[in-house]
Design a protein around this motif. Structure first.
Motif, PDB file in Angstrom:
ATOM      1  N   CYS A  42       0.831  -1.208   0.000  1.00 34.90           N
ATOM      2  CA  CYS A  42       0.000   0.000   0.000  1.00 34.90           C
ATOM      3  C   CYS A  42       0.864   1.255   0.000  1.00 34.90           C
ATOM      4  N   MET A  60      -8.736   4.117  -2.944  1.00 36.97           N
ATOM      5  CA  MET A  60      -7.801   3.070  -3.338  1.00 36.97           C
ATOM      6  C   MET A  60      -8.566   1.805  -3.730  1.00 36.97           C
ATOM      7  N   MET A  62      -7.672  -2.422  -4.360  1.00 33.67           N
ATOM      8  CA  MET A  62      -6.656  -3.432  -4.072  1.00 33.67           C
ATOM      9  C   MET A  62      -6.638  -4.480  -5.192  1.00 33.67           C
ATOM     10  N   PHE A  86      -2.749  -3.934   4.003  1.00 33.97           N
ATOM     11  CA  PHE A  86      -3.030  -2.948   2.958  1.00 33.97           C
ATOM     12  C   PHE A  86      -4.085  -1.947   3.435  1.00 33.97           C
ATOM     13  N   ALA A  90      -3.842   2.162   4.177  1.00 38.84           N
ATOM     14  CA  ALA A  90      -4.718   3.111   3.473  1.00 38.84           C
ATOM     15  C   ALA A  90      -5.424   4.024   4.472  1.00 38.84           C
ATOM     16  N   VAL A  97     -10.080   1.641   1.137  1.00 36.57           N
ATOM     17  CA  VAL A  97     -10.054   0.722  -0.006  1.00 36.57           C
ATOM     18  C   VAL A  97     -11.505   0.373  -0.321  1.00 36.57           C
TER      19      VAL A  97
END
Length: 305
Positions: A42, A60, A62, A86, A90, A97
């Motif tokens: 990330c 974002m 993934m 991740f 974020a 995400v």
């Protein structure tokens, strides 16, 4: 504006004065902790926005490939930890995400897409470097050496190349330092770029410090040359790279980095303030590593960095 150095910048036609800044990246696992690997992935994606001076990421996605070689147990343990690392990073960056894609693959990979909508003054285009400025780097070099050396501990044939110059404890300490560096966001550096008037920036990743310095110099409006005189390197990685032969090209400036630091051009006076404040904020140093001079667009490293 089209494709930039590190992220694309696209003016939004029906919203005058705003642009969509986007980037994407993914790679294979390089550390043995799935959660930390998710954090590194990330941070690596977001770094391309930060290199353009974009401090706030608005969304974002993934991108996750799950190895078909995983057992059910391995999948059930590894995948949630990758995703959590991740997602936590974020959130640390101030965004969520909101989607993505998961596929089966021969190898596990993780990455993503980072997007931001912002006004021109929130973007620092990587083309304004001027003679008389200096180069600043915000993370140390040598992550590839540290990660590989850590893997060699369990590979006697490889370890035999470096065991005369280092110890297992030194390598484990370097691996930890590299892992924490790779997982650290470049967000504070991006903020400081605006405060202290950075004129151009890129982040140091797969092409190594010299490769990225050359790319940045070639993108400048003015005809300038970057001369690098200092290479901040994770402790003990210089001697390990030397003992391993020329495979890393660390001192030549071509050793690949993952989620590396920001390499920016800035006035000398403000560079010192930048380095002082970023260390106070993050507890990690930044360094003045070179100068910007008139000359043909390119970069070089001094004979004894």
């Amino acid at each position: 504006m089209g494709i930039g150095m590190d992220a694309s910048v696209t003016p939004i036609p029906d919203e005058p004065g705003t642009s969509l800044v986007q980037t994407t990246d993914f790679f294979y696992p390089l550390v043995d902790d799935p959660y930390l690997q998710g954090r590194i992935a990330c941070a690596n994606v977001l770094s391309d926005l930060y290199a353009m001076g974009v401090v706030n990421c608005h969304n974002m996605l993934m991108l996750l490939a799950v190895s078909k070689e995983f057992t059910d147990k391995e999948r059930d343990v590894v995948v949630p930890l990758l995703m959590k690392g991740f997602q936590d990073t974020a959130r640390e960056a101030g965004c969520l995400v909101t989607g993505g894609q998961t596929v089966l693959n021969p190898w596990c990979t993780i990455g993503g897409v980072a997007s931001s909508v912002c006004k021109p003054e929130k973007i620092i285009m990587p083309d304004g470097s001027k003679a008389g400025e200096v180069l600043v780097l915000t993370k140390p070099l040598g992550t590839q050496v540290a990660v590989n050396a850590h893997q060699w501990i369990d590979l006697p044939e490889r370890w035999s190349k470096v065991e005369k110059v280092t110890t297992v404890d030194e390598v484990r300490a370097a691996y930890r330092a590299a892992s924490l560096s790779m997982a650290r966001l470049n967000r504070i550096g991006a903020k400081m770029m605006h405060k202290y008037g950075a004129s151009a920036c890129t982040d140091v990743t797969g092409f190594g410090i010299l490769g990225h310095a050359i790319n940045l110099a070639q993108n400048q409006v003015a005809s300038v040359q970057y001369k690098i005189h200092t290479l901040p390197i994770i402790a003990n990685m210089k001697k390990i790279a030397g003992a391993a032969g020329n495979m890393f090209q660390l001192l030549q400036g071509y050793s690949a980095e993952t989620s590396g630091g920001l390499l920016l051009s800035i006035s000398r006076e403000n560079a010192e303030k930048f380095c002082k404040e970023i260390e106070a904020e993050e507890g990690c140093p930044a360094w003045i590593i070179g100068t910007v001079e008139e000359g043909e667009r390119g970069a070089s490293i001094s004979d004894n960095p």
